[in-house]
Motif scaffolding. Structure first.
Motif, PDB file in Angstrom:
ATOM      1  N   GLU A   1      -7.666 -17.336  -1.424  1.00  0.00           N
ATOM      2  CA  GLU A   1      -7.193 -15.961  -1.376  1.00  0.00           C
ATOM      3  C   GLU A   1      -6.398 -15.759  -0.087  1.00  0.00           C
ATOM      4  O   GLU A   1      -6.840 -16.153   0.995  1.00  0.00           O
TER       5      GLU A   1
ATOM      6  N   ASP B   1       1.662  -4.679   1.589  1.00  0.00           N
ATOM      7  CA  ASP B   1       1.106  -6.027   1.433  1.00  0.00           C
ATOM      8  C   ASP B   1       1.038  -6.419  -0.036  1.00  0.00           C
ATOM      9  O   ASP B   1       0.913  -5.564  -0.922  1.00  0.00           O
ATOM     10  N   ILE B   2       1.075  -7.710  -0.295  1.00  0.00           N
ATOM     11  CA  ILE B   2       0.732  -8.260  -1.594  1.00  0.00           C
ATOM     12  C   ILE B   2      -0.335  -9.320  -1.366  1.00  0.00           C
ATOM     13  O   ILE B   2      -0.199 -10.190  -0.509  1.00  0.00           O
ATOM     14  N   SER B   3      -1.425  -9.205  -2.101  1.00  0.00           N
ATOM     15  CA  SER B   3      -2.555 -10.126  -1.972  1.00  0.00           C
ATOM     16  C   SER B   3      -2.617 -11.021  -3.188  1.00  0.00           C
ATOM     17  O   SER B   3      -2.471 -10.559  -4.328  1.00  0.00           O
TER      18      SER B   3
ATOM     19  N   ASP C   1      -0.502  -3.476  -2.270  1.00  0.00           N
ATOM     20  CA  ASP C   1      -0.894  -2.332  -1.453  1.00  0.00           C
ATOM     21  C   ASP C   1       0.386  -1.667  -0.973  1.00  0.00           C
ATOM     22  O   ASP C   1       0.978  -2.072   0.034  1.00  0.00           O
TER      23      ASP C   1
ATOM     24  N   TYR D   1      -8.716  -7.811  -8.268  1.00  0.00           N
ATOM     25  CA  TYR D   1      -7.261  -7.769  -8.284  1.00  0.00           C
ATOM     26  C   TYR D   1      -6.748  -6.994  -9.494  1.00  0.00           C
ATOM     27  O   TYR D   1      -7.384  -6.973 -10.547  1.00  0.00           O
TER      28      TYR D   1
ATOM     29  N   LYS E   1      -2.844 -13.224   1.786  1.00  0.00           N
ATOM     30  CA  LYS E   1      -1.941 -12.089   1.624  1.00  0.00           C
ATOM     31  C   LYS E   1      -0.774 -12.202   2.593  1.00  0.00           C
ATOM     32  O   LYS E   1      -0.815 -12.940   3.574  1.00  0.00           O
ATOM     33  N   ARG E   2       0.272 -11.443   2.306  1.00  0.00           N
ATOM     34  CA  ARG E   2       1.482 -11.384   3.122  1.00  0.00           C
ATOM     35  C   ARG E   2       2.141 -10.037   2.917  1.00  0.00           C
ATOM     36  O   ARG E   2       1.736  -9.242   2.043  1.00  0.00           O
TER      37      ARG E   2
ATOM     38  N   TRP F   1      -3.337 -11.076  -8.481  1.00  0.00           N
ATOM     39  CA  TRP F   1      -2.619 -10.426  -7.387  1.00  0.00           C
ATOM     40  C   TRP F   1      -2.753  -8.912  -7.468  1.00  0.00           C
ATOM     41  O   TRP F   1      -3.004  -8.339  -8.521  1.00  0.00           O
TER      42      TRP F   1
END
Length: 615
Positions: free
Chosen positions: A130, A55-57, A50, A31, A132-133, A47
């Protein structure tokens, strides 16, 4: 509650496994960003963003074998927060639930499925989740993650829910919140300090903090003498333990002299100090830190020059003590640690201050939901002050006080608005951190800079004015650039004649109660009883004053010599074109296909409160 409000707040309701956990090396490598959300380092957040996929992971790692919670809140509390909870049971099955909290009780499941569980594990009593959204949300209860400061809430419990039933989730035993920039203002990965780095502390010594609500304390220091000169490559706050709630901000200013010398002053900034100290204050800042900020390291090719044949051999420190409770017998030795190297960097930088002049024309009536001020650095200043090929912006720190709710530093060229140099749509007074751009942004001669601040005075019973106190207001941006331009300050205000005309009209028509005498502060207190809705003409007069397009502006160099100045008209320009709307998925996301997982999904709706980042 322990910790400092607005940065890290934790409630440890029962004793769990002692000692901090070490963040996973694999997660650090995977990350972009990571930080501990609690003082004891029992809960870590990781975090990455992308931009291409939108996206945010996230990954969370907590010192528990039970369930873990994570979410974002409008104010650091549970009501109206979007929360995800998850755990790994004894069989290695992973569970993830998305919830929306309407109060201080078990949050209900959200309605849509907008989160993807990527991986989960439980090892040595440490749980890792872990997921993402999308950064931009589509669901009615989802909120997009905006630029600026988000209030992250976190929690955990030593036990998994009985029978893995989501409704059997027990109340958290440890919880807290922290402000953090997730997107535009996310903390950059730290640049390693060079092998030959040295340190020099610019700090006060055993100051007995006055009991007054606001105190500015000043002292001066001679920097190390280094033949050939050196470069400052970063700095870190030094806050005396126990004084975190009183030390509000620290600024180190450059003193201009050919050789280092000691002015021998250590006292109130408004005291009977030598002219040499007065001449240091308000010059080019060498380092600036405010509450909630962390250590700063400059980009690997940028340094701040001192010693040798430069003009920087001595500095003055300005310390703002915020002591509204009038605490007695507080002894403080806080300051700034400067990191420097004798190996010169490719680009030698300086700091420019943009924004509103610290004056009474920053006039905010009581009881207002949103008042916006716009401040100008005119084209004449950049035309006269920038080199022909311009300067490069590498970092920005936005600064205001407790009424501020949003801040941004705009950039205008040839009648068109360019992307903001920095923007914080949800400003948090207690979290003021430097933002370093992924790539430098070029400013050219003739460009215009616009510092914009939003304020809310709801709940205030008195007028708020520009000033040094925490309950006064400011609107400033400290910008690190290279090469150094001819000016170090570019500020503006509504012209004094316009302010005076409004105040005179308010008193003459009985909208406000006049004060006797010539004291401007007393005079403006007469506006405290002014009701902007009754009569309507009072509000019309105020907004005509506040929305005037005229500004008195000036720019001056680090030795306080004026480069340009006068009355200017706020620029008209073509605004930025909004980005495309988010692409919304119509199907539920799928989880990992690896054996050993049993995903339980609900909507992952993160309610962000970005409190876009002062004195």
């Amino acid at each position: 509650m322990i910790g400092f409000p607005g940065t890290i707040v934790a409630c440890a309701c029962i004793a769990l496994a002692s000692g901090a956990i070490t963040p996973s090396a694999s997660l650090i490598n995977k990350y972009t960003f990571h930080l501990s959300l609690d003082d004891n380092e029992n809960y870590w957040l990781f975090w990455s963003i992308d931009d291409g996929a939108g996206d945010i992971s996230f990954a969370v790692q907590a010192n528990t074998a039970g369930w873990v919670g994570f979410g974002l809140s409008p104010n650091g509390r549970m009501p109206n927060s979007d929360i995800v909870t998850g755990w790994v049971n004894d069989n290695g099955d992973a569970f993830l639930q998305d919830r929306f909290s309407t109060g201080k009780f078990l949050p209900s499941d959200a309605e849509s499925q907008d989160v993807e569980l990527v991986a989960a594990s439980e090892t040595n009593q440490v749980t890792t989740l872990e997921f993402k959204r999308k950064v931009k949300a589509c669901d009615a209860k989802d909120r997009s993650i905006d630029v600026g400061t988000s209030r992250v809430i976190w929690s955990y419990n030593p036990n998994d829910p009985q029978n893995d039933s989501p409704s059997a989730l027990q109340q958290h035993t440890v919880m807290g919140w922290r402000s953090v920039n997730l997107l535009y203002g996310a903390p950059v990965p730290k640049v390693p300090l060079p092998d030959d780095v040295e340190e020099f502390d610019v700090r006060l010594s055993n100051v007995r903090v006055p009991t007054s609500a606001t105190t500015y304390w000043c002292s001066n220091f001679t920097l190390p003498v280094i033949p050939g000169g050196a470069n400052i490559v970063g700095f870190a706050p030094i806050v005396t333990p126990g004084n975190e709630g009183i030390v509000h901000h620290i600024v180190v200013f450059q003193c201009f002299n050919k050789t280092g010398f000691d002015f021998g002053y250590n006292g109130a900034c408004n005291g009977n100090k030598p002219d040499e100290v007065s001449n240091c204050l308000g010059t080019a800042p060498v380092a600036a830190w405010a509450i909630g900020g962390t250590e700063v390291r400059f980009p690997a090719d940028v340094g701040y020059p001192f010693s040798g044949d430069t003009t920087l051999h001595s500095v003055a420190i300005e310390m703002h003590y915020d002591n509204p409770q009038g605490k007695q017998n507080v002894i403080d030795s806080s300051g700034i640690k400067l990191y420097y190297t004798k190996t010169k960097r490719k680009n030698e930088a300086t700091i420019i201050q943009f924004g509103h002049i610290n004056s009474l024309s920053l006039l905010l009536p009581k009881g207002q939901k949103n008042v916006v001020t716009k401040n100008l650095c005119p084209a004449e200043c950049t035309q006269k002050g920038f080199p022909d090929d311009g300067i490069n912006v590498v970092g920005v720190t936005l600064h205001a006080h407790t009424a501020a709710t949003a801040m941004k530093l705009g950039h205008i060229r040839n009648g068109k608005q360019l992307p903001y140099l920095d923007r914080n749509d949800h400003y948090d007074f207690n979290y003021q951190n430097a933002y370093y751009l992924p790539q430098p942004i070029k400013l050219l001669p003739g460009d215009i800079l616009e510092t914009v601040c939003n304020y809310s005075t709801e709940g205030r019973t008195k007028v708020t004015i520009g000033g040094l106190g925490t309950q006064d207001e400011m609107c400033l941006a400290f910008v690190m650039v290279y090469p150094a331009p001819k000016f170090s300050i570019c500020l503006s205000q509504i012209p004094g004649a316009v302010t005076k005309a409004f105040v005179d009209e308010a008193f003459a028509k009985g909208w406000a109660t006049p004060y006797n005498g010539d004291d401007q502060y007393q005079l403006l207190q007469g506006l405290n009883n002014m009701d902007l809705s009754n009569p309507p003409a009072a509000g019309d007069a105020y907004y005509a004053f506040w929305n005037t397009t005229k500004r008195t502006a000036f720019c001056r160099d680090s030795q306080k010599r004026i480069i340009a100045g006068g009355d200017y008209t706020m620029p008209s320009y073509v605004p930025l074109v909004p980005g495309p709307p988010p692409v919304c998925s119509t199907s539920a996301p799928t989880g990992p296909t690896s054996a050993g997982y049993n995903e339980v999904f609900s909507a992952f709706s993160l309610l962000t409160s970005v409190i876009v980042l002062v004195s």
